[in-house]
Design an enzyme around this catalytic site. Structure first.
Site, PDB file in Angstrom:
ATOM      1  N   SER A  17      33.765 -10.675  23.596  1.00  0.00           N
ATOM      2  CA  SER A  17      33.651 -11.743  22.604  1.00  0.00           C
ATOM      3  C   SER A  17      34.796 -11.608  21.610  1.00  0.00           C
ATOM      4  O   SER A  17      35.064 -10.496  21.129  1.00  0.00           O
ATOM      5  CB  SER A  17      32.318 -11.650  21.855  1.00  0.00           C
ATOM      6  OG  SER A  17      31.229 -11.767  22.743  1.00  0.00           O
ATOM      7  N   ALA A 257      31.272   0.114  17.930  1.00  0.00           N
ATOM      8  CA  ALA A 257      30.989  -1.315  17.805  1.00  0.00           C
ATOM      9  C   ALA A 257      32.063  -1.940  16.942  1.00  0.00           C
ATOM     10  O   ALA A 257      32.660  -1.278  16.089  1.00  0.00           O
ATOM     11  CB  ALA A 257      29.609  -1.544  17.187  1.00  0.00           C
ATOM     12  N   LYS A 258      32.321  -3.224  17.180  1.00  0.00           N
ATOM     13  CA  LYS A 258      33.340  -3.919  16.387  1.00  0.00           C
ATOM     14  C   LYS A 258      32.999  -3.900  14.910  1.00  0.00           C
ATOM     15  O   LYS A 258      33.874  -3.759  14.053  1.00  0.00           O
ATOM     16  CB  LYS A 258      33.470  -5.365  16.866  1.00  0.00           C
ATOM     17  CG  LYS A 258      34.084  -5.512  18.242  1.00  0.00           C
ATOM     18  CD  LYS A 258      34.093  -6.960  18.676  1.00  0.00           C
ATOM     19  CE  LYS A 258      34.626  -7.107  20.095  1.00  0.00           C
ATOM     20  NZ  LYS A 258      34.544  -8.486  20.591  1.00  0.00           N
ATOM     21  N   ARG A 259      31.702  -4.049  14.614  1.00  0.00           N
ATOM     22  CA  ARG A 259      31.317  -4.141  13.205  1.00  0.00           C
ATOM     23  C   ARG A 259      31.493  -2.828  12.465  1.00  0.00           C
ATOM     24  O   ARG A 259      31.548  -2.806  11.237  1.00  0.00           O
ATOM     25  CB  ARG A 259      29.871  -4.616  13.085  1.00  0.00           C
ATOM     26  CG  ARG A 259      28.846  -3.682  13.696  1.00  0.00           C
ATOM     27  CD  ARG A 259      27.428  -4.235  13.559  1.00  0.00           C
ATOM     28  NE  ARG A 259      26.434  -3.380  14.194  1.00  0.00           N
ATOM     29  CZ  ARG A 259      26.113  -3.441  15.464  1.00  0.00           C
ATOM     30  NH1 ARG A 259      26.708  -4.320  16.248  1.00  0.00           N
ATOM     31  NH2 ARG A 259      25.196  -2.642  15.975  1.00  0.00           N
ATOM     32  N   GLY A 261      34.056  -0.752  13.302  1.00  0.00           N
ATOM     33  CA  GLY A 261      35.463  -0.389  13.421  1.00  0.00           C
ATOM     34  C   GLY A 261      35.836   0.254  14.735  1.00  0.00           C
ATOM     35  O   GLY A 261      36.717  -0.203  15.427  1.00  0.00           O
TER      36      GLY A 261
END
Length: 296
Positions: A17, A257-259, A261
């Site tokens: 995504s 996770a992207k959130r 970092g």
């Protein structure tokens, strides 16, 4: 082939995504899917799951392409973007509506949370409290009146759906036969208020339409596979072979996770990392300092 053997002509995919930069865990997953296909001179596809218009960014799409090129991960065919495939998802949703398996949901997240909190007997699934079915009980007249005035999502009537399909299972390359338990997820969303589809519906439709017959993805999606198996049965779609790989964790022990970092590939590139050496190490299960298998 046996139930857990790989298809003779394998089609795998990587489906990020574009809501942030790819991190080292994404690279590991992409390499596994890429290498599985390339080892047998088969097909590897890249799909951008950009149905979240509020969070998806074009610069992140460019970043994904840049990161893939940096690691020398090439794909076959055109880049597939979910935002360009909305009619496919609408058609699938319309079929489920026609079967009497989808209903409009007008609840806000706050309303759902309040109802769950007020009920001592609220049903729970693997990820917590399930949707309590508030809008499932509305009459056709109430639904029509509210649909004309209020934004709404579409949910699957899971109780009806599992009766229609009967028992289901799917095959995982490592775990073997797994009996599907989609009911554990409750009445999941098929189309969001802010998007004409959901992850579950779009991913299921896309895999079938793209001919994907071997899905390699993280074990955080293991429970979701039961939902996808249900949708495959309802829509008459083929069921791929699956493999759910372990996730990578950062120095704090939490999965990347992207959130949070993670370790962005862009950061490694800027620091002068050798992409070929990085890809070689990941293939061998050797991770950068501070990165390990989650739970290890």
């Amino acid at each position: 082939m046996t139930a857990t053997s790989r298809p003779q002509h394998m089609v795998t995919r990587f489906a990020p995504s574009p809501t942030g930069r790819l991190h080292i865990g994404h690279a590991w997953s992409a390499l596994m899917a890429h290498d599985a296909a390339r080892a047998s001179d088969c097909t590897f596809r890249l799909r951008i799951e950009d149905i979240d218009g509020a969070r998806s960014r074009e610069e992140h799409v460019a970043g994904i392409v840049e990161d893939m090129a940096w690691l020398d991960i090439g794909w076959d065919g055109d880049l597939v973007r979910q935002s360009e495939r909305l009619p496919l998802y609408q058609s699938a949703l319309d079929r489920l509506k026609a079967m009497g398996l989808a209903y409009p949901c007008f609840c806000t997240r706050a309303e759902i949370a309040a109802e769950v909190a007020a009920s001592a007997s609220a049903p729970h699934g693997p990820d917590g409290a399930l949707y309590p079915g508030t809008c499932r009980a509305l009459t056709d007249g109430e639904r029509a009146e509210r649909m004309a005035k209020q934004p709404h999502a579409w949910r699957i009537d899971m109780a009806k759906a599992v009766v229609l399909t009967g028992p289901l299972h799917w095959m995982d390359e490592v775990r073997g036969r797994i009996d599907a338990d989609p009911a554990a997820a409750g009445d999941v969303v098929l189309a969001r208020k802010d998007a004409p589809t959901s992850y579950h519906l779009a991913a299921t439709v896309d895999d079938a339409d793209m001919g994907v017959n071997f899905v390699l993805r993280g074990e955080d999606l293991l429970a979701a596979t039961g939902i996808h198996r249900l949708l495959q049965a309802l829509l008459g779609l083929p069921t791929p072979l699956y493999r759910h790989h372990p996730l990578l964790a950062g120095p704090d022990g939490k999965r990347l996770a992207k959130r949070t970092g993670g370790i962005a590939l862009a950061e490694l590139r800027a620091a002068g990392a050798d992409p070929l050496a990085l890809a070689r190490d990941l293939r061998a299960g050797v991770f950068p300092v501070g990165i390990s298998l989650a739970g290890a």
